[in-house]
Design an enzyme around this catalytic site. Structure first.
Site, PDB file in Angstrom:
ATOM      1  N   HIS A  22       1.849   0.184  14.380  1.00  0.00           N
ATOM      2  CA  HIS A  22       1.081  -0.468  13.466  1.00  0.00           C
ATOM      3  C   HIS A  22       2.849  -0.602  12.890  1.00  0.00           C
ATOM      4  O   HIS A  22       2.611  -0.629  11.780  1.00  0.00           O
ATOM      5  CB  HIS A  22       0.664   0.524  12.718  1.00  0.00           C
ATOM      6  CG  HIS A  22      -1.159  -0.295  13.335  1.00  0.00           C
ATOM      7  ND1 HIS A  22      -1.279  -0.844  12.703  1.00  0.00           N
ATOM      8  CD2 HIS A  22      -1.341   0.050  14.242  1.00  0.00           C
ATOM      9  CE1 HIS A  22      -2.892  -1.085  13.100  1.00  0.00           C
ATOM     10  NE2 HIS A  22      -3.177  -0.604  14.241  1.00  0.00           N
ATOM     11  N   ASP A  78       9.226  -1.598   7.689  1.00  0.00           N
ATOM     12  CA  ASP A  78       7.407  -1.512   7.754  1.00  0.00           C
ATOM     13  C   ASP A  78       7.444  -2.728   8.376  1.00  0.00           C
ATOM     14  O   ASP A  78       7.376  -3.181   8.952  1.00  0.00           O
ATOM     15  CB  ASP A  78       7.279  -1.867   6.652  1.00  0.00           C
ATOM     16  CG  ASP A  78       6.332  -0.574   6.366  1.00  0.00           C
ATOM     17  OD1 ASP A  78       5.508  -0.394   6.741  1.00  0.00           O
ATOM     18  OD2 ASP A  78       6.251  -1.109   4.855  1.00  0.00           O
TER      19      ASP A  78
HETATM   20  P1  ADP Z   1       1.289   2.108   5.047  1.00  0.00           P
HETATM   21  O1  ADP Z   1       0.436   1.870   6.211  1.00  0.00           O
HETATM   22  O2  ADP Z   1       2.568   2.118   5.734  1.00  0.00           O
HETATM   23  O3  ADP Z   1       1.183   2.723   4.176  1.00  0.00           O
HETATM   24  P2  ADP Z   1       0.751   0.074   4.124  1.00  0.00           P
HETATM   25  O4  ADP Z   1       1.081  -0.951   2.767  1.00  0.00           O
HETATM   26  O5  ADP Z   1       0.554  -1.674   5.492  1.00  0.00           O
HETATM   27  O6  ADP Z   1       1.907   1.346   4.290  1.00  0.00           O
HETATM   28  O7  ADP Z   1      -1.223  -0.136   3.350  1.00  0.00           O
HETATM   29  C1  ADP Z   1      -1.423   0.783   3.001  1.00  0.00           C
HETATM   30  C2  ADP Z   1      -2.592   0.752   1.960  1.00  0.00           C
HETATM   31  O8  ADP Z   1      -2.476   2.058   1.494  1.00  0.00           O
HETATM   32  C3  ADP Z   1      -2.695  -0.192   1.422  1.00  0.00           C
HETATM   33  O9  ADP Z   1      -4.263  -0.457   2.089  1.00  0.00           O
HETATM   34  C4  ADP Z   1      -3.127   0.720   0.233  1.00  0.00           C
HETATM   35  O10 ADP Z   1      -3.219  -0.708  -0.706  1.00  0.00           O
HETATM   36  C5  ADP Z   1      -3.734   1.809   0.267  1.00  0.00           C
HETATM   37  N1  ADP Z   1      -2.326   2.574  -0.478  1.00  0.00           N
HETATM   38  C6  ADP Z   1      -0.777   2.799   0.094  1.00  0.00           C
HETATM   39  N2  ADP Z   1      -0.786   3.461  -1.356  1.00  0.00           N
HETATM   40  C7  ADP Z   1      -1.329   3.551  -1.796  1.00  0.00           C
HETATM   41  C8  ADP Z   1      -1.377   4.681  -3.445  1.00  0.00           C
HETATM   42  N3  ADP Z   1      -0.023   4.631  -3.715  1.00  0.00           N
HETATM   43  N4  ADP Z   1      -2.892   4.925  -3.454  1.00  0.00           N
HETATM   44  C9  ADP Z   1      -3.836   4.312  -3.032  1.00  0.00           C
HETATM   45  N5  ADP Z   1      -3.939   3.432  -2.261  1.00  0.00           N
HETATM   46  C10 ADP Z   1      -2.473   3.604  -1.542  1.00  0.00           C
HETATM   47  C1  G6P Z   2       1.190   4.501   8.209  1.00  0.00           C
HETATM   48  C2  G6P Z   2       0.817   4.431  10.083  1.00  0.00           C
HETATM   49  C3  G6P Z   2      -0.705   5.621  10.147  1.00  0.00           C
HETATM   50  C4  G6P Z   2      -1.468   6.196   9.079  1.00  0.00           C
HETATM   51  C5  G6P Z   2      -0.686   5.857   7.811  1.00  0.00           C
HETATM   52  C6  G6P Z   2      -1.313   6.595   7.141  1.00  0.00           C
HETATM   53  O1  G6P Z   2      -0.182   3.545   7.842  1.00  0.00           O
HETATM   54  O2  G6P Z   2       0.832   3.419  10.517  1.00  0.00           O
HETATM   55  O3  G6P Z   2      -1.159   6.092  11.453  1.00  0.00           O
HETATM   56  O4  G6P Z   2      -2.756   7.008   9.557  1.00  0.00           O
HETATM   57  O5  G6P Z   2       0.500   5.535   7.707  1.00  0.00           O
HETATM   58  O6  G6P Z   2      -0.094   8.082   7.015  1.00  0.00           O
HETATM   59  P1  G6P Z   2      -1.174   9.436   6.936  1.00  0.00           P
HETATM   60  O7  G6P Z   2       0.719  10.227   7.941  1.00  0.00           O
HETATM   61  O8  G6P Z   2      -1.707  10.230   6.494  1.00  0.00           O
HETATM   62  O9  G6P Z   2      -1.928   9.725   8.748  1.00  0.00           O
END
Ligand code: ADP
Ligand code: G6P
Length: 479
Positions: A155, A363
């Site tokens: 991912h 990302d």
């Molecule tokens: P990552 O997987 O690196 O966190 P993504 O943008 O692909 O980045 O996914 C983030 C997911 O988590 C999204 O569904 C988003 O709505 C949720 N998310 C991200 N930041 C927050 C936050 N500050 N509070 C709640 N949900 C969040």
């Molecule tokens: C990204 C990674 C996921 C991970 C998520 C939240 O989306 O690709 O594998 O689960 O961040 O991070 P955390 O360390 O809380 O699992």
């Protein structure tokens, strides 16, 4: 009927309600079919974790999870996964903090996961492993004699050889990825980089059609962009925007426009230069003072890793400085929160926002970009400002695409978004919407499982490598 077995480090247990910040858990939860098994870490630490997983079932999905010991958590999760692999995979070589014992812990947890999972597998299960925490899991399962089809999806981004060569034990980990039948990435750039690494670092032989031969293995590397359940998210946004929290937000803004950023508090998300850019916007265009408020929600994440704590402190300082410089007695330009917010609430906030700022330095995909678009009211849509280094930029070309390292360019894009006429906003949104409705979470799963289901009779030639690193490399033909 074949059962789908999803394996990921983070498992969103139904018994643990609350916001889930993290794209992987969100997207997979959107797409799992009834009858599936989801296996991984419980999110808990235990003094003496049991070998047998704890099992719970909800909505016909079975969740089997194991706890980590404190040492495993430190070495496997905070250590090798998040202090070596995560920075390396996001091209931040100088943020790698490698310790040999963390690598040993990482390999040991992968072996423990494999042993616990192997006991749950039926011969016809299709196994789909997710993300950087579990790179060697497939090779460990093969070493235990598991002959099911096993796929892996990364991912995060994947770097070219010049980056990947800097990963300690990089050759061994790369070789272990060749034990899967299918390996998936969000973009062609990452897939190509991976194929280049297998060729240059291991001497693997790609055939030009996505098939790669390496030692006794032949596997496929595919591109499969992840998405969201756009229709459901749009409905949720419409309902939530009429709810109490959105209405409170609206009332607090008065006539001002809302700019929004939603991220995990992570150095890959470009938060420092985003705040810098907002400061430059206010400096350069004083007429935007009092006209816009920027809500940045940065959910605290991985706080046991020093670089994350340091970033949190730096952001507190910069947010305070920015508000000190520009606030007026009845206007605070930046609203900064580090608490996670429920996805439903976020959906309503996105719909109400005039611009969404998604400016990661690097990302894998970035789902917030897709959520922001899905949440908009087509009659009066907000503008998406998107980093060219998010995987999502490959598909979402009608966003305002910026270089996230250039705060001036982001500031100009914010100015453009604040002054963009309705017609242009609608046009851009129409095109973005099409992309988001096309690449959904369901399609992501279907495409991957379709590849994993091909050539079912083409079972691996051997049961897999020995457990030791040298032997594992030898059995995959690596050096
Ligand atoms: P990552 O997987 O690196 O966190 P993504 O943008 O692909 O980045 O996914 C983030 C997911 O988590 C999204 O569904 C988003 O709505 C949720 N998310 C991200 N930041 C927050 C936050 N500050 N509070 C709640 N949900 C969040
Ligand atoms: C990204 C990674 C996921 C991970 C998520 C939240 O989306 O690709 O594998 O689960 O961040 O991070 P955390 O360390 O809380 O699992």
């Amino acid at each position: 009927m074949q059962r789908l077995v999803v394996v990921s480090n983070r498992v969103p247990l139904p018994s643990e309600k609350g916001p889930r910040a993290g794209g992987l858990a969100v997207a997979l939860a959107d797409a799992l079919v009834p009858g599936s098994l989801w296996f991984g870490w419980s999110g808990r630490r235990a003094a003496r974790p049991g070998a047998e997983p704890a099992v719970q079932t909800s909505d016909d999905i079975t969740y089997a999870t194991i706890d980590l010991s404190d040492t495993e958590y430190r070495q496997f999760y905070a250590g090798f996964s998040n202090s070596v692999l995560w920075p390396l995979l996001h091209f931040r070589l100088s943020l790698q903090h490698f310790r040999a014992e963390d690598y040993q812990g990482y390999r040991a947890v992968n072996r423990r996961f494999a042993a616990a999972l192997a006991r749950l597998l039926r011969p016809t299960d299709r196994v789909w492993v997710h993300d950087y925490h579990l790179i060697p899991l497939g090779a460990e399962l093969r070493a235990l004699g598991v002959r099911n089809r096993i796929g892996f999806f990364l991912h995060t981004p994947f770097g070219p050889p010049a980056i990947t060569q800097a990963l300690p034990h990089g050759n061994a980990l790369l070789a272990s990825m060749c034990a899967y039948d299918v390996v998936g990435f969000h973009t062609e750039t990452y897939r190509t980089a991976f194929v280049d690494c297998v060729r240059e670092m291991l001497g693997g032989k790609p055939d030009g059609d996505g098939r790669i031969g390496f030692g006794t293995c032949a596997f496929t590397a595919i591109v499969d962009p992840i998405g969201i359940d756009a229709e459901a998210f749009a409905r949720m946004a419409a309902t939530s925007s009429r709810g109490a929290e959105s209405q409170r937000l609206r009332a607090s803004l008065g006539d001002r426009k809302l700019a929004i950023g939603v991220d995990r508090l992570d150095y890959s998300k470009g938060l420092l230069s985003r705040m810098d850019a907002f400061g430059r916007l206010l400096e350069r265009y004083p007429h935007h003072h009092r006209e816009v408020s920027f809500l940045q929600i940065a959910a605290r994440s991985r706080e046991d890793v020093n670089d994350y704590r340091d970033l949190g402190e730096e952001l507190n300082r910069i947010a305070g400085d920015l508000n000190g410089r520009f606030s007026e007695f009845d206007w605070v330009p930046l609203r900064y929160m580090t608490r996670p917010v429920r996805r439903r609430t976020l959906a309503g906030f996105y719909r109400f926002a005039h611009m969404g700022l998604v400016t990661p330095l690097r990302d894998g995909m970035n789902l917030v970009a897709k959520e922001f678009v899905a949440a908009q009211d087509s009659a009066d849509p907000g503008v998406l400002i998107l980093s060219r280094f998010a995987g999502a930029a490959d598909e979402m070309t009608d966003a305002l695409i910026v270089n996230p390292f250039d705060a001036d360019e982001i500031a100009e894009a914010m100015h453009r978004a604040l002054t963009m006429n309705l017609e242009e906003r609608q046009e851009r949104h129409r095109s973005l919407r099409q992309r988001v409705w096309h690449s959904t979470a369901r399609r992501f799963c279907e495409v991957f499982l379709d590849h994993l289901g091909r050539d079912e009779d083409d079972l691996p030639a051997s049961a897999g490598p020995d457990q030791t690193e040298g032997a594992s490399l030898a059995s995959f033909g690596g050096a």
